[in-house]
Design an enzyme around this catalytic site. Structure first.
Site, mmCIF file in Angstrom:
data_model
loop_
_atom_site.group_PDB
_atom_site.id
_atom_site.type_symbol
_atom_site.label_atom_id
_atom_site.label_comp_id
_atom_site.label_asym_id
_atom_site.label_seq_id
_atom_site.Cartn_x
_atom_site.Cartn_y
_atom_site.Cartn_z
ATOM 1 N N LYS A 15 0.832 -1.210 0.000
ATOM 2 C CA LYS A 15 0.000 0.000 0.000
ATOM 3 C C LYS A 15 0.873 1.269 0.000
ATOM 4 O O LYS A 15 2.090 1.192 0.208
ATOM 5 C CB LYS A 15 -0.924 -0.045 1.221
ATOM 6 C CG LYS A 15 -1.858 -1.270 1.197
ATOM 7 C CD LYS A 15 -2.854 -1.228 2.348
ATOM 8 C CE LYS A 15 -3.761 -2.447 2.298
ATOM 9 N NZ LYS A 15 -4.841 -2.366 3.307
ATOM 10 N N TYR A 51 -12.392 -2.366 -3.411
ATOM 11 C CA TYR A 51 -12.872 -2.537 -2.037
ATOM 12 C C TYR A 51 -14.400 -2.470 -1.944
ATOM 13 O O TYR A 51 -14.933 -2.154 -0.875
ATOM 14 C CB TYR A 51 -12.241 -1.482 -1.124
ATOM 15 C CG TYR A 51 -10.819 -1.822 -0.698
ATOM 16 C CD1 TYR A 51 -10.545 -2.983 0.017
ATOM 17 C CD2 TYR A 51 -9.761 -0.970 -0.989
ATOM 18 C CE1 TYR A 51 -9.258 -3.293 0.429
ATOM 19 C CE2 TYR A 51 -8.463 -1.275 -0.587
ATOM 20 C CZ TYR A 51 -8.224 -2.440 0.130
ATOM 21 O OH TYR A 51 -6.946 -2.752 0.549
ATOM 22 N N ASN A 110 -2.037 -0.128 6.842
ATOM 23 C CA ASN A 110 -1.499 -1.400 7.342
ATOM 24 C C ASN A 110 -0.582 -2.093 6.324
ATOM 25 O O ASN A 110 -0.413 -3.300 6.352
ATOM 26 C CB ASN A 110 -2.619 -2.319 7.840
ATOM 27 C CG ASN A 110 -3.585 -2.705 6.742
ATOM 28 O OD1 ASN A 110 -3.460 -2.256 5.613
ATOM 29 N ND2 ASN A 110 -4.545 -3.557 7.072
ATOM 30 N N HIS A 158 -1.923 -5.701 1.578
ATOM 31 C CA HIS A 158 -3.214 -6.386 1.425
ATOM 32 C C HIS A 158 -2.931 -7.769 0.871
ATOM 33 O O HIS A 158 -2.030 -7.931 0.047
ATOM 34 C CB HIS A 158 -4.130 -5.638 0.445
ATOM 35 C CG HIS A 158 -5.314 -6.454 0.020
ATOM 36 N ND1 HIS A 158 -6.465 -6.528 0.752
ATOM 37 C CD2 HIS A 158 -5.485 -7.289 -1.041
ATOM 38 C CE1 HIS A 158 -7.314 -7.355 0.152
ATOM 39 N NE2 HIS A 158 -6.739 -7.834 -0.936
ATOM 40 N N GLU A 180 -9.331 -11.039 -7.470
ATOM 41 C CA GLU A 180 -8.438 -9.888 -7.243
ATOM 42 C C GLU A 180 -7.249 -9.883 -8.212
ATOM 43 O O GLU A 180 -6.812 -8.822 -8.648
ATOM 44 C CB GLU A 180 -7.953 -9.893 -5.788
ATOM 45 C CG GLU A 180 -9.085 -9.617 -4.807
ATOM 46 C CD GLU A 180 -8.629 -9.547 -3.364
ATOM 47 O OE1 GLU A 180 -9.456 -9.246 -2.508
ATOM 48 O OE2 GLU A 180 -7.426 -9.807 -3.087
HETATM 49 P P1 CMP Z 1 -7.163 -4.875 3.763
HETATM 50 O O1 CMP Z 1 -6.672 -6.210 4.178
HETATM 51 O O2 CMP Z 1 -6.623 -4.291 2.509
HETATM 52 O O3 CMP Z 1 -8.773 -4.936 3.645
HETATM 53 C C1 CMP Z 1 -9.604 -3.835 3.887
HETATM 54 C C2 CMP Z 1 -8.867 -2.651 4.413
HETATM 55 O O4 CMP Z 1 -9.670 -1.705 5.068
HETATM 56 C C3 CMP Z 1 -7.882 -3.097 5.482
HETATM 57 O O5 CMP Z 1 -6.851 -3.853 4.935
HETATM 58 C C4 CMP Z 1 -7.505 -1.774 6.098
HETATM 59 O O6 CMP Z 1 -6.601 -1.028 5.276
HETATM 60 C C5 CMP Z 1 -8.874 -1.088 6.074
HETATM 61 N N1 CMP Z 1 -9.561 -1.256 7.354
HETATM 62 C C6 CMP Z 1 -10.056 -2.386 7.882
HETATM 63 N N2 CMP Z 1 -10.641 -2.159 9.069
HETATM 64 C C7 CMP Z 1 -10.506 -0.843 9.287
HETATM 65 C C8 CMP Z 1 -10.899 0.017 10.344
HETATM 66 N N3 CMP Z 1 -11.551 -0.446 11.414
HETATM 67 N N4 CMP Z 1 -10.600 1.317 10.238
HETATM 68 C C9 CMP Z 1 -9.933 1.782 9.142
HETATM 69 N N5 CMP Z 1 -9.539 1.017 8.110
HETATM 70 C C10 CMP Z 1 -9.821 -0.274 8.182
#
Ligand code: CMP
Length: 146
Positions: free
Chosen positions: A11, A51, A114, A117, A128
């Site tokens: 990311k 998403y 984070n 993904h 995906e």
């Molecule tokens: P990802 O695994 O890419 O899947 C969905 C994404 O949404 C996740 O990683 C985070 O980047 C984001 N995400 C998931 N939960 C939250 C949350 N509670 N608050 C903000 N972002 C979130």
């Protein structure tokens, strides 16, 4: 265990921090090989499409803004049990809850930023992968062939 393919995204925070090489090394150390790689700058519509399953969640607008804030590195990883192994290497979505030694524990900023993904099932991996890569980029590899 069967060879699988899964989608991995590094990311914008991962590119910003300059840790692309460190992240790919963690996959390679565990036997996951990148078989297709590209740097992408998602448009808002492309990030919303990727998403779409999270569209109703309160964090959706912020997630889309974050995912379009800079380039991402999209990869297809191949290896034994690739979907589950990738998720193990990434760690829990929230870095505060991620196990020691995982990418998110070591590099992520927070639950949104984070760093990586990974597809959550073989079925979603196929969807995906096709979102980011075309047929011609996904030819089979025989790693032992000279
Ligand atoms: P990802 O695994 O890419 O899947 C969905 C994404 O949404 C996740 O990683 C985070 O980047 C984001 N995400 C998931 N939960 C939250 C949350 N509670 N608050 C903000 N972002 C979130």
């Amino acid at each position: 265990m069967a060879t699988q393919r899964t989608l991995s995204l590094i990311k914008p925070d991962g590119l910003e921090k300059g840790i692309v090489g460190k992240i790919i090394a963690r996959f390679e150390e565990r036997g996951l090989k990148p078989v297709a790689v590209k740097l992408v700058r998602l448009t808002q519509a492309q990030a919303e499409g990727f998403y779409a399953v999270h569209r109703a969640r309160p964090f959706f607008p912020s997630l889309v803004q974050f995912m379009t804030s800079g380039p991402i590195l999209a990869m297809v990883l191949e290896g034994d049990d690739a979907v589950a192994k990738n998720r193990e290497i990434m760690g829990a979505t929230d870095p505060a809850k991620a196990a020691a030694g995982t990418i998110r524990k070591d590099f992520a900023t927070d639950v949104e930023k984070n760093t990586v993904h990974g597809s959550d099932s073989p079925e979603n991996a196929a969807i995906e992968i096709a979102y980011f890569f075309g047929q011609l980029e996904l030819h089979p590899y025989d790693w032992k062939k000279k």
